[in-house]
Design a protein around this motif. Structure first.
Motif, PDB file in Angstrom:
ATOM      1  N   SER A 195     -20.028 -64.032  18.681  1.00 25.54           N
ATOM      2  CA  SER A 195     -19.697 -63.092  17.614  1.00 25.54           C
ATOM      3  C   SER A 195     -18.631 -62.102  18.072  1.00 25.54           C
ATOM      4  O   SER A 195     -18.770 -61.447  19.112  1.00 25.54           O
ATOM      5  CB  SER A 195     -20.951 -62.334  17.183  1.00 25.54           C
ATOM      6  OG  SER A 195     -20.689 -61.532  16.056  1.00 25.54           O
ATOM      7  N   GLY A 196     -17.545 -62.033  17.315  1.00 21.97           N
ATOM      8  CA  GLY A 196     -16.451 -61.113  17.620  1.00 21.97           C
ATOM      9  C   GLY A 196     -15.375 -61.681  18.518  1.00 21.97           C
ATOM     10  O   GLY A 196     -14.330 -61.041  18.709  1.00 21.97           O
ATOM     11  N   GLN A 197     -15.590 -62.871  19.066  1.00 20.54           N
ATOM     12  CA  GLN A 197     -14.608 -63.476  19.970  1.00 20.54           C
ATOM     13  C   GLN A 197     -13.680 -64.398  19.175  1.00 20.54           C
ATOM     14  O   GLN A 197     -14.116 -65.398  18.626  1.00 20.54           O
ATOM     15  CB  GLN A 197     -15.309 -64.254  21.072  1.00 20.54           C
ATOM     16  CG  GLN A 197     -14.357 -64.859  22.097  1.00 20.54           C
ATOM     17  CD  GLN A 197     -15.101 -65.613  23.177  1.00 20.54           C
ATOM     18  OE1 GLN A 197     -15.373 -66.799  23.040  1.00 20.54           O
ATOM     19  NE2 GLN A 197     -15.453 -64.915  24.249  1.00 20.54           N
ATOM     20  N   THR A 198     -12.405 -64.062  19.154  1.00 23.63           N
ATOM     21  CA  THR A 198     -11.430 -64.788  18.337  1.00 23.63           C
ATOM     22  C   THR A 198     -10.913 -66.030  19.051  1.00 23.63           C
ATOM     23  O   THR A 198     -10.594 -65.996  20.242  1.00 23.63           O
ATOM     24  CB  THR A 198     -10.247 -63.872  17.961  1.00 23.63           C
ATOM     25  OG1 THR A 198     -10.751 -62.759  17.204  1.00 23.63           O
ATOM     26  CG2 THR A 198      -9.227 -64.612  17.112  1.00 23.63           C
ATOM     27  N   GLN A 204      -6.313 -68.225  13.307  1.00 24.72           N
ATOM     28  CA  GLN A 204      -7.149 -67.433  14.203  1.00 24.72           C
ATOM     29  C   GLN A 204      -8.517 -67.317  13.552  1.00 24.72           C
ATOM     30  O   GLN A 204      -8.630 -66.956  12.378  1.00 24.72           O
ATOM     31  CB  GLN A 204      -6.556 -66.049  14.437  1.00 24.72           C
ATOM     32  CG  GLN A 204      -5.285 -66.067  15.281  1.00 24.72           C
ATOM     33  CD  GLN A 204      -4.817 -64.665  15.602  1.00 24.72           C
ATOM     34  OE1 GLN A 204      -4.629 -63.844  14.717  1.00 24.72           O
ATOM     35  NE2 GLN A 204      -4.619 -64.397  16.878  1.00 24.72           N
ATOM     36  N   THR A 219     -12.585 -65.927  13.888  1.00 26.47           N
ATOM     37  CA  THR A 219     -13.543 -65.052  14.550  1.00 26.47           C
ATOM     38  C   THR A 219     -14.943 -65.291  13.989  1.00 26.47           C
ATOM     39  O   THR A 219     -15.204 -64.996  12.812  1.00 26.47           O
ATOM     40  CB  THR A 219     -13.169 -63.570  14.345  1.00 26.47           C
ATOM     41  OG1 THR A 219     -11.821 -63.358  14.777  1.00 26.47           O
ATOM     42  CG2 THR A 219     -14.108 -62.670  15.143  1.00 26.47           C
ATOM     43  N   ILE A 224     -18.752 -64.401  13.264  1.00 28.73           N
ATOM     44  CA  ILE A 224     -19.470 -63.140  13.087  1.00 28.73           C
ATOM     45  C   ILE A 224     -20.952 -63.467  12.900  1.00 28.73           C
ATOM     46  O   ILE A 224     -21.311 -64.212  11.973  1.00 28.73           O
ATOM     47  CB  ILE A 224     -18.950 -62.363  11.863  1.00 28.73           C
ATOM     48  CG1 ILE A 224     -17.448 -62.071  12.004  1.00 28.73           C
ATOM     49  CG2 ILE A 224     -19.728 -61.065  11.675  1.00 28.73           C
ATOM     50  CD1 ILE A 224     -16.809 -61.499  10.744  1.00 28.73           C
ATOM     51  N   TYR A 283     -17.537 -66.754   9.251  1.00 32.62           N
ATOM     52  CA  TYR A 283     -16.279 -66.975   9.967  1.00 32.62           C
ATOM     53  C   TYR A 283     -15.134 -66.275   9.242  1.00 32.62           C
ATOM     54  O   TYR A 283     -14.918 -66.499   8.044  1.00 32.62           O
ATOM     55  CB  TYR A 283     -15.969 -68.473  10.084  1.00 32.62           C
ATOM     56  CG  TYR A 283     -16.889 -69.182  11.068  1.00 32.62           C
ATOM     57  CD1 TYR A 283     -16.583 -69.237  12.421  1.00 32.62           C
ATOM     58  CD2 TYR A 283     -18.069 -69.772  10.632  1.00 32.62           C
ATOM     59  CE1 TYR A 283     -17.432 -69.880  13.322  1.00 32.62           C
ATOM     60  CE2 TYR A 283     -18.929 -70.420  11.519  1.00 32.62           C
ATOM     61  CZ  TYR A 283     -18.605 -70.456  12.863  1.00 32.62           C
ATOM     62  OH  TYR A 283     -19.451 -71.090  13.747  1.00 32.62           O
ATOM     63  N   GLU A 312      -7.983 -66.137   9.840  1.00 26.44           N
ATOM     64  CA  GLU A 312      -6.702 -65.465   9.584  1.00 26.44           C
ATOM     65  C   GLU A 312      -5.575 -66.472   9.732  1.00 26.44           C
ATOM     66  O   GLU A 312      -5.555 -67.269  10.672  1.00 26.44           O
ATOM     67  CB  GLU A 312      -6.520 -64.301  10.557  1.00 26.44           C
ATOM     68  CG  GLU A 312      -7.618 -63.246  10.430  1.00 26.44           C
ATOM     69  CD  GLU A 312      -7.471 -62.111  11.423  1.00 26.44           C
ATOM     70  OE1 GLU A 312      -6.541 -61.297  11.243  1.00 26.44           O
ATOM     71  OE2 GLU A 312      -8.282 -62.048  12.368  1.00 26.44           O
ATOM     72  N   LYS A 343      -6.252 -63.126   5.246  1.00 26.25           N
ATOM     73  CA  LYS A 343      -7.602 -63.112   5.800  1.00 26.25           C
ATOM     74  C   LYS A 343      -8.585 -63.719   4.809  1.00 26.25           C
ATOM     75  O   LYS A 343      -8.621 -63.343   3.643  1.00 26.25           O
ATOM     76  CB  LYS A 343      -8.017 -61.685   6.152  1.00 26.25           C
ATOM     77  CG  LYS A 343      -7.173 -61.059   7.264  1.00 26.25           C
ATOM     78  CD  LYS A 343      -7.677 -59.669   7.614  1.00 26.25           C
ATOM     79  CE  LYS A 343      -6.862 -59.059   8.749  1.00 26.25           C
ATOM     80  NZ  LYS A 343      -7.372 -57.702   9.117  1.00 26.25           N
TER      81      LYS A 343
END
Length: 343
Positions: A160-163, A170, A172, A174, A213, A216, A221
């Motif tokens: 979670s939070g790691q792109t 891109q 990420t 969540i 998810y 981007e 977004k």
């Protein structure tokens, strides 16, 4: 003799009545034609980012060079098959899907959670697409590992939070929450701790933790939230232009839960466009048009109306996608406050 005939008549009546009730409950909970005003029209533009919806929360994002696939549930075994026997992906069907939609360009499959209607086809897809990366929970990874052809390098635990990045995408993950439990889905938080032997009963596909998810792409977004569940304040710093929002079982929750769910998603993320997902009958094959979940499973039209009301109150455009077209998500499309997006 008369008593025997009466008993037989009563039994036949009961059987007919039960058959009628079951038949009624297995009918769609409503008609999509009721929501024609919200159905998106495919764009004629040939440039930008496209999405194709395959029901449940399976979404294929394609920018012409690379693809990102959400969940990838295509096999969709029948209700009878799911309830009466073990299930696994359909290799021949998946081979055709790969060919038809050029999935050789897919870089990653993002998996929301590990129930079979999200993760059933992972082992076959990962085996047939050796370059693709599977992103999900430990349980998701253990489903993919059931195919010995899948390499360890293809498997990534979602953090979670790691792109993560693939081409212009891109992504990420969540951490999220699943829809509140039902008598069928009462395994929330349970994990698959070893490679899952397939075929398997649908109940062997434990939830294993859920993810949303954020995708981007060139400044745009997109947030995909597959399940009708939330972690309070988890999305408070997330903004998205387009929100793909799961509505399964929404109408069957309390009004308090409904308000909280929409406040934590729609009102918090503030998208320009919301696209409902996870409303269709996933026991029907994809060569048939999508239809609402049966009455036995959900009241999908009422869930749709709840979301429409909330979206209209917040002046957010709602669009309903079919499984027969691709839709342009690019910001280069004429917007008019995004009212014409995807048209």
């Amino acid at each position: 003799m008369k008593l025997g005939k009466i008993m037989l008549t009563v039994m036949l009546f009961i059987v007919v009545m039960l058959g009628g009730i079951v038949g009624y409950l297995l009918q769609p909970s409503g008609q999509l034609s009721e929501f024609q005003s919200w159905q998106a029209q495919p764009s004629t533009s040939t440039e930008g980012l496209y999405v194709r919806f395959f029901g449940v929360s399976t979404l294929l994002f394609d920018d012409g060079q690379n693809q990102i696939l959400m969940d990838g549930f295509f096999s969709r075994p029948s209700l009878w098959k799911v309830m009466s026997s073990k299930v696994s992906g359909n290799p021949a069907l998946l081979e055709q899907v790969i060919q038809d939609y050029q999935l050789n360009r897919t870089q990653a499959i993002l998996v929301s959670h590990s129930h079979y209607d999200h993760a059933l086809d992972l082992p076959e897809l990962a085996g047939k697409l050796p370059h693709v990366q599977i992103v999900g929970s430990k349980s998701t990874v253990n489903i993919a590992r059931s195919n010995p052809a899948v390499q360890a390098s293809q498997l990534r635990h979602a953090m979670s939070g790691q792109t993560l990045a693939w081409g212009a995408f891109q992504v990420t993950p969540i951490a999220s929450a699943h829809t509140p439990p039902t008598p069928v889905n009462d395994d929330l938080g349970e994990e698959i701790t070893a490679p899952l032997k397939l075929p398997a009963k649908f109940s062997a596909f434990k939830e294993g933790g859920s993810f949303d998810y954020l995708i981007e792409h060139q400044g745009q977004k997109i947030l995909v939230k597959a399940s009708t569940g939330f972690i309070p304040e988890q999305l408070k710093n997330v903004q998205a232009d387009i929100l793909f929002l799961g509505i399964a079982q929404l109408s069957r929750q309390s009004q308090e839960y409904q308000r909280a769910y929409l406040a934590q998603t729609l009102a918090t993320v503030k998208p320009k466009v919301v696209v409902p997902i996870h409303w269709d009958d996933f026991f029907r094959p994809l060569d048939q048009p999508l239809q609402f979940l049966p009455r036995l499973a959900d009241n999908a039209p009422e869930s749709m109306r709840i979301l429409i009301q909330a979206a209209e109150a917040q002046k957010i455009q709602l669009l309903l996608l079919s499984n027969t077209e691709s839709y342009n998500l690019s910001k280069s499309v004429s917007s008019q406050a995004y009212k014409s997006l995807l048209r």
